[in-house]
Design an enzyme around this catalytic site. Sequence first.
Site, PDB file in Angstrom:
ATOM      1  N   GLU A  74       0.834  -1.211   0.000  1.00 57.65           N
ATOM      2  CA  GLU A  74       0.000   0.000   0.000  1.00 57.65           C
ATOM      3  C   GLU A  74       0.867   1.257   0.000  1.00 57.65           C
ATOM      4  O   GLU A  74       0.591   2.226  -0.702  1.00 57.65           O
ATOM      5  CB  GLU A  74      -0.897   0.046   1.247  1.00 57.65           C
ATOM      6  CG  GLU A  74      -1.885  -1.086   1.355  1.00 57.65           C
ATOM      7  CD  GLU A  74      -1.348  -2.301   2.116  1.00 57.65           C
ATOM      8  OE1 GLU A  74      -0.159  -2.636   1.943  1.00 57.65           O
ATOM      9  OE2 GLU A  74      -2.124  -2.906   2.869  1.00 57.65           O
ATOM     10  N   CYS A 111      -2.092  -2.805   7.409  1.00 59.62           N
ATOM     11  CA  CYS A 111      -1.472  -2.627   8.726  1.00 59.62           C
ATOM     12  C   CYS A 111      -1.635  -1.176   9.189  1.00 59.62           C
ATOM     13  O   CYS A 111      -1.987  -0.285   8.411  1.00 59.62           O
ATOM     14  CB  CYS A 111       0.003  -3.021   8.679  1.00 59.62           C
ATOM     15  SG  CYS A 111       1.062  -1.783   7.921  1.00 59.62           S
TER      16      CYS A 111
HETATM   17  N1  THU Z   1       2.238  -6.391   4.123  1.00 65.77           N
HETATM   18  C1  THU Z   1       1.742  -5.527   3.190  1.00 65.77           C
HETATM   19  O1  THU Z   1       2.294  -5.387   2.089  1.00 65.77           O
HETATM   20  N2  THU Z   1       0.641  -4.825   3.506  1.00 65.77           N
HETATM   21  C2  THU Z   1      -0.018  -4.905   4.688  1.00 65.77           C
HETATM   22  O2  THU Z   1      -0.967  -4.169   4.913  1.00 65.77           O
HETATM   23  C3  THU Z   1       0.377  -5.890   5.682  1.00 65.77           C
HETATM   24  C4  THU Z   1       1.645  -6.615   5.425  1.00 65.77           C
HETATM   25  C5  THU Z   1       3.449  -7.148   3.794  1.00 65.77           C
HETATM   26  C6  THU Z   1       4.667  -6.770   4.596  1.00 65.77           C
HETATM   27  C7  THU Z   1       5.473  -8.021   4.512  1.00 65.77           C
HETATM   28  O3  THU Z   1       6.208  -8.001   3.291  1.00 65.77           O
HETATM   29  C8  THU Z   1       4.451  -9.132   4.422  1.00 65.77           C
HETATM   30  O4  THU Z   1       3.231  -8.516   4.046  1.00 65.77           O
HETATM   31  C9  THU Z   1       4.256  -9.901   5.723  1.00 65.77           C
HETATM   32  O5  THU Z   1       3.989  -9.038   6.773  1.00 65.77           O
END
Ligand code: THU
Length: 163
Positions: A74, A111
Site C-alpha cells: 500500500e 497494517c
Molecule cells: N504487508 C503488506 O504489504 N501490507 C499490509 O498491509 C500488511 C503486510 C506485507 C509486509 C510483509 O512483506 C508481508 O506482508 C508480511 O507481513
Amino acid sequence: MKQKEITIRYNEYTSKELSTLQSNLIKQSVKAQESSHSPYSNFRVGAAILLDSGEIILGSNQENAAYPSGLCAERVAIYTCGSNHPTKIIKLIAISASSSQFDINEVLAPCGACRQSMLEFEHKQKADIKVLLKGADGQVVEFNSIKDLLPIPFNCDELQNVS
Ligand code: THU
C-alpha cells in the site's frame, strides 16, 4: 463518565455484485502481486490505485534481509502516486494478498502504518479515498474512507503552522 460509541459502515460484495471498475481494480491488485519481493514471508501483497485521471498505479510489498527496511504494498503504491502524480486525486485503492505456502481466508486488512500513511493523502487531497479489500471466494469489502479504517487518528493540523 460518558460512554461513547463509533459506528463504521462498510459494504461487502460478492464477486457478481462488483461493478466493472471495482472488479478491474481488484484484478490489477492481483496483477501487482507479481512484482512482490517477499522471500522472507512468502506473503505477496498487491495494491492498485485509481487516480482521477483514470491512470492506475500499482505497488507490491518489497521485503529486505534487514526486515524493517522492507515496505508494504500500500505504501509503495501510494508513495509512487505522491512522487509521480502529486496533483492528482486518489479515488480508490484495491488491496489483495496471496501465498504459495498457506491459504488466506480473510480479507487483507492494511497494517496500522499503511492506514496512517494513506490517511495523510486523504488529508492532503481533501477528498476521501475508497478502499477495496479482496477476500476469499471473490468476496470484496469496501470502505468509503481511510478514516473508517483509522478512527481517532493522529492528525495534528497545528504541526503545519510551526515556523
Ligand atoms: N504487508 C503488506 O504489504 N501490507 C499490509 O498491509 C500488511 C503486510 C506485507 C509486509 C510483509 O512483506 C508481508 O506482508 C508480511 O507481513
